[in-house]
Design an enzyme around this catalytic site. Structure first.
Site, PDB file in Angstrom:
ATOM      1  N   SER A 267      -0.540 -25.797  -9.969  1.00 20.95           N
ATOM      2  CA  SER A 267      -1.070 -25.769  -8.609  1.00 20.95           C
ATOM      3  C   SER A 267      -1.343 -24.327  -8.231  1.00 20.95           C
ATOM      4  CB  SER A 267      -0.050 -26.372  -7.635  1.00 20.95           C
ATOM      5  OG  SER A 267      -0.386 -26.103  -6.294  1.00 20.95           O
TER       6      SER A 267
ATOM      7  N   TYR B 272       8.221 -27.098  -3.495  1.00 18.59           N
ATOM      8  CA  TYR B 272       7.094 -27.519  -4.338  1.00 18.59           C
ATOM      9  C   TYR B 272       6.583 -26.348  -5.166  1.00 18.59           C
ATOM     10  CZ  TYR B 272       2.479 -29.325  -5.613  1.00 18.59           C
ATOM     11  OH  TYR B 272       1.355 -29.711  -6.312  1.00 18.59           O
TER      12      TYR B 272
END
Length: 309
Positions: A146, A159
């Protein structure tokens, strides 16, 4: 002598397997569909029967795969070993993931652990289980990271932590298995329109609603502004189908780079995070937060005009 023309509707027969985890929807489903269209037989990881029914298609075989359950990974390895057509495993796309965002102080440790179990340890378990097959085929591992694996924005600490860790593990793995003929590639998506991304904002607001008064005072505006900004951004983010098609190309290109960004925001943010001084980036984010806070604040009602009561 005239050569017979190839039927463009006929899929190429690669006689090879590909595994995609987290393939029930979004990026994973789109990646599985594109790989199947390329001629691979895709073992698409899902968790429920209804998800299996949704993804089952020509060239896409759903398999029960919760990557935190060792028995599921063992069953997947047996399925590959016992493939009736003796097809080799050429591609593994580690895509499964969850996203639960809240400030570091607020997010319960149980939810920190849950995200690391899925976003990091689950992928390592799949790699450990399937690497022998990829070594035999000189295949490829594609780890879906990501933009959060390079730039840790406020509220995204847990995250981003899982993605930073996946980035590091991918680097080590790539250097360990290069001599065995196995390639390891990282894909770093920015904003992509998926169900997981849409749900993450709702989850953040639910967690915020349960905060105590002091945490509400400290973080309430930050969470609301972040969710509002992300919701608006997702409306113009990259469609999941486009992301899946790009990942499938990365998984099959003959000479891949070690990393690929996905989306214009990732292409902009990742170099910024790598080369700007940390304090300068902190300042930019603080200004951005103040701007989002002002935009998300309710507009005061106009004062009435007339004689005082």
């Amino acid at each position: 002598m005239t050569r017979p023309r190839k039927d463009p509707r006929k899929k190429p027969q690669k006689n090879e397997l590909a595994v995609v985890s987290g393939a029930s929807s979004g990026i994973g489903a789109a990646t599985a569909q594109t790989l199947a269209a390329m001629g691979y037989h895709v073992l698409a990881g899902v968790r429920t029967d209804s998800e299996a029914d949704a993804v089952r298609a020509d060239g896409v075989e759903p398999v029960t795969l919760d990557i935190t359950v060792p028995e599921h990974i063992e069953a997947l390895a047996r399925r590959i070993a016992d493939d009736p057509d003796r097809r080799v495993l050429r591609v593994l796309v580690n895509n499964a993931g969850i996203e639960i965002n809240a400030p570091v102080e607020v997010l319960p440790l149980s939810l920190w652990r849950e995200q690391f179990e899925v976003n990091l340890f689950g992928h390592i378990a799949v790699i450990q289980g399937l690497l022998p097959f990829l070594r035999r085929s000189r295949g490829r591992i594609v780890n879906i990271s990501s933009v959060g694996g390079v730039a840790a924005l406020p509220v995204f600490g847990a995250y981003a932590g899982t993605k930073f860790a996946l980035e590091a593990a991918s680097d080590s793995l790539r250097r360990e298995v290069a001599a065995h003929g196995v390639q390891v590639v990282v894909v770093q998506p920015g904003g992509v329109r998926t169900e997981m991304a849409a749900r993450s904002g709702d989850i953040s607001l639910e967690l915020a609603a349960g905060m105590n008064t002091e945490h509400q005072r400290l973080y309430g505006d930050l969470i609301n502004a972040t969710v509002s900004s992300n919701t608006a951004f997702l409306e113009r983010a990259l469609p999941a189908a486009n992301a899946g098609a790009r990942i499938a190309r990365v998984a099959t290109t003959p000479r891949p780079r070690t990393r690929y960004t996905l989306g214009t925001d990732a292409a902009f943010i990742i170099p910024l995070a790598r080369f700007l001084p940390a304090r300068l980036l902190d300042g930019i984010l603080a200004v951005s937060h103040r701007s989002r806070k002002q935009k998300s604040a309710p507009t005061p009602a106009p004062e009435s005009v007339g004689s005082p009561s």
